[in-house]
Design a protein around this motif. Structure first.
Motif, short mmCIF file in Angstrom:
data_model
loop_
_atom_site.label_atom_id
_atom_site.label_comp_id
_atom_site.label_asym_id
_atom_site.label_seq_id
_atom_site.Cartn_x
_atom_site.Cartn_y
_atom_site.Cartn_z
N GLN A 143 34.17 54.61 43.39
CA GLN A 143 34.78 55.71 44.13
C GLN A 143 33.81 56.86 44.38
OE1 GLN A 143 38.65 55.66 41.63
NE2 GLN A 143 39.29 56.45 43.61
N SER A 144 32.77 56.94 43.58
CA SER A 144 31.80 58.03 43.75
C SER A 144 30.71 57.69 44.76
CB SER A 144 31.16 58.37 42.40
OG SER A 144 30.37 57.30 41.93
N TYR A 145 30.64 56.42 45.13
CA TYR A 145 29.59 55.97 46.07
C TYR A 145 30.04 56.24 47.50
CZ TYR A 145 26.29 52.66 48.24
OH TYR A 145 25.31 52.08 49.01
N ASP A 146 29.09 56.54 48.40
CA ASP A 146 29.43 56.93 49.78
C ASP A 146 29.68 55.76 50.73
OD1 ASP A 146 29.54 59.63 49.43
OD2 ASP A 146 27.50 60.02 50.11
N TRP A 147 29.31 54.54 50.36
CA TRP A 147 29.55 53.35 51.17
C TRP A 147 29.11 53.51 52.62
CZ3 TRP A 147 30.17 49.39 48.21
CH2 TRP A 147 30.79 49.56 46.97
N PRO A 148 27.79 53.64 52.84
CA PRO A 148 27.31 53.76 54.23
C PRO A 148 27.65 52.54 55.08
CG PRO A 148 25.49 53.38 52.69
CD PRO A 148 26.69 53.69 51.86
N GLY A 149 27.85 51.38 54.43
CA GLY A 149 28.23 50.18 55.17
C GLY A 149 29.72 49.97 55.24
N ASN A 150 30.51 50.97 54.79
CA ASN A 150 31.97 50.93 54.83
C ASN A 150 32.54 49.69 54.13
OD1 ASN A 150 32.90 53.41 56.12
ND2 ASN A 150 31.73 52.69 57.90
N ILE A 151 33.66 49.18 54.62
CA ILE A 151 34.39 48.12 53.91
C ILE A 151 33.56 46.85 53.82
CG2 ILE A 151 36.38 46.57 54.07
CD1 ILE A 151 38.05 48.91 54.91
N ARG A 152 32.74 46.56 54.84
CA ARG A 152 31.92 45.35 54.78
C ARG A 152 30.96 45.40 53.60
NH1 ARG A 152 32.32 45.91 60.49
NH2 ARG A 152 33.24 44.08 61.50
N GLU A 153 30.42 46.58 53.31
CA GLU A 153 29.52 46.71 52.17
C GLU A 153 30.28 46.54 50.86
OE1 GLU A 153 26.23 49.79 50.21
OE2 GLU A 153 27.46 50.44 51.91
N LEU A 154 31.46 47.14 50.77
CA LEU A 154 32.29 46.97 49.57
C LEU A 154 32.63 45.50 49.36
CD1 LEU A 154 34.06 48.09 47.26
CD2 LEU A 154 35.89 48.41 48.95
N GLN A 155 33.00 44.84 50.43
CA GLN A 155 33.33 43.42 50.37
C GLN A 155 32.14 42.60 49.87
OE1 GLN A 155 34.82 41.99 54.10
NE2 GLN A 155 34.86 39.85 53.48
N ASN A 156 30.96 42.92 50.37
CA ASN A 156 29.73 42.22 49.96
C ASN A 156 29.46 42.40 48.47
OD1 ASN A 156 26.64 42.64 49.40
ND2 ASN A 156 26.72 41.23 51.14
N VAL A 157 29.60 43.63 47.98
CA VAL A 157 29.32 43.93 46.59
C VAL A 157 30.31 43.22 45.67
CG1 VAL A 157 29.36 45.77 44.85
CG2 VAL A 157 28.17 46.13 47.02
N ILE A 158 31.59 43.22 46.02
CA ILE A 158 32.59 42.56 45.18
C ILE A 158 32.39 41.05 45.18
CG2 ILE A 158 35.06 42.15 44.82
CD1 ILE A 158 34.11 44.99 44.16
N GLU A 159 32.09 40.48 46.34
CA GLU A 159 31.86 39.03 46.39
C GLU A 159 30.65 38.65 45.53
OE1 GLU A 159 31.43 35.37 49.62
OE2 GLU A 159 31.15 37.45 50.30
N ARG A 160 29.59 39.43 45.61
CA ARG A 160 28.40 39.17 44.80
C ARG A 160 28.74 39.26 43.32
NH1 ARG A 160 22.82 42.47 45.69
NH2 ARG A 160 23.11 41.54 47.74
N ALA A 161 29.50 40.28 42.93
CA ALA A 161 29.85 40.47 41.52
C ALA A 161 30.71 39.31 41.01
CB ALA A 161 30.58 41.79 41.34
N VAL A 162 31.63 38.82 41.84
CA VAL A 162 32.48 37.70 41.44
C VAL A 162 31.64 36.45 41.22
CG1 VAL A 162 34.28 36.11 42.23
CG2 VAL A 162 34.59 38.57 42.48
N ILE A 163 30.65 36.22 42.08
CA ILE A 163 29.81 35.03 41.97
C ILE A 163 29.10 34.97 40.62
CG2 ILE A 163 27.70 33.94 42.85
CD1 ILE A 163 28.60 34.75 45.66
N VAL A 164 28.60 36.12 40.16
CA VAL A 164 27.83 36.13 38.91
C VAL A 164 28.68 36.47 37.69
CG1 VAL A 164 25.73 36.73 40.14
CG2 VAL A 164 27.13 38.55 39.17
N CYS A 165 29.94 36.75 37.88
CA CYS A 165 30.80 37.15 36.76
C CYS A 165 31.06 35.97 35.82
CB CYS A 165 32.12 37.69 37.30
SG CYS A 165 33.25 38.27 36.01
N ASP A 166 30.93 36.20 34.51
CA ASP A 166 31.21 35.16 33.52
C ASP A 166 32.22 35.63 32.48
OD1 ASP A 166 29.67 36.98 32.22
OD2 ASP A 166 28.16 35.56 31.48
N SER A 167 33.02 36.64 32.84
CA SER A 167 34.07 37.12 31.94
C SER A 167 35.31 37.44 32.77
CB SER A 167 33.61 38.36 31.18
OG SER A 167 33.49 39.47 32.05
#
Length: 230
Positions: free
Chosen positions: A125-149
């Motif tokens: 919530q503190s990040y400015d997201w210059p890429g808007n929702i597409r950037e948020l979507q990218n970050v969450i997808e990446r995090a899910v791929i590497v998540c092991d918990s």
């Protein structure tokens, strides 16, 4: 049947309308003005009654001044304008979007992820997201791929404000997380049904050149044929 004919009596959504080439702008203008068109190779006119919803992230008035976008088409489309604020202007929406994207990508990856910690939520919530929702979507997808918990973790380095060109595969390769690297590649291959290159291939999903991913697949001895659908 084309898109407008299929939408007859309903609505059609034209995304990134500011990117339309000049010849397509002319054709769209004719459809909007006359409410009819001719099929390619056809001999008769087809009448349609369609509500048009168009979206763009470009300043169309500026593109009109530059001679890139037609003024007459702009006024045909700009009957009832709606301004969508940038994600940084509606930070209260971020937790809900994060929850949605986690559920979406965790389901695809076959993982059970409950959510993120309060600290992670505050970070997003503190990040400015210059890429808007597409950037948020990218970050969450990446995090899910590497998540092991069951709790999603975001690497703060991904929120640098720069374009996310650093590959999660390359980042993992420089660490001792070889198993997670393989899992990330296999998850992307599962999503792409074994396809490596192309806009919907595993390389595009991971943000790396297809040649780089092919080398990784070979080095990790991953059988791409296992992921191809019959």
């Amino acid at each position: 049947m084309g898109r407008f004919e299929l939408a007859d009596g309903g609505a059609i959504f034209l995304d990134e309308v500011g990117e339309l080439p000049a010849e397509t702008q002319i054709m769209l203008l004719r459809v909007l003005q006359e409410r009819e068109f001719e099929r390619v190779g056809g001999s008769g006119r087809v009448r349609v009654d369609v509500r048009v919803i168009a979206a763009t992230n470009r300043d169309l008035e500026a593109t009109i001044a530059d001679g890139i976008f037609r003024a007459d088409l702009f006024y045909r489309l700009n009957v009832f304008p709606l301004h969508m604020p940038a994600l940084r202007e509606r930070r209260a929406d971020i937790p809900l979007l994060v929850e949605y994207f986690i559920h979406r990508y965790a389901k695809r990856a076959g993982k059970r992820i409950r959510g993120i910690s309060k600290d992670m939520s505050n970070l997003l919530q503190s990040y400015d997201w210059p890429g808007n929702i597409r950037e948020l979507q990218n970050v969450i997808e990446r995090a899910v791929i590497v998540c092991d918990s069951d709790t999603l973790s975001i690497d703060p380095r991904w929120l640098s404000g720069r374009s996310l060109t650093t590959s999660p595969v390359v980042s993992l390769a420089t660490s001792t997380l070889a198993t997670q690297e393989k899992d990330a590649i296999e998850a992307a291959l599962t999503e792409s049904k074994g396809r490596v290159s192309g806009p919907f291939g595993a390389a595009a999903r991971l943000g790396v050149p297809s040649s780089t991913l092919e080398s990784k697949i070979k080095a990790l001895k991953i059988d791409k044929r296992r992921f191809k659908s019959g």
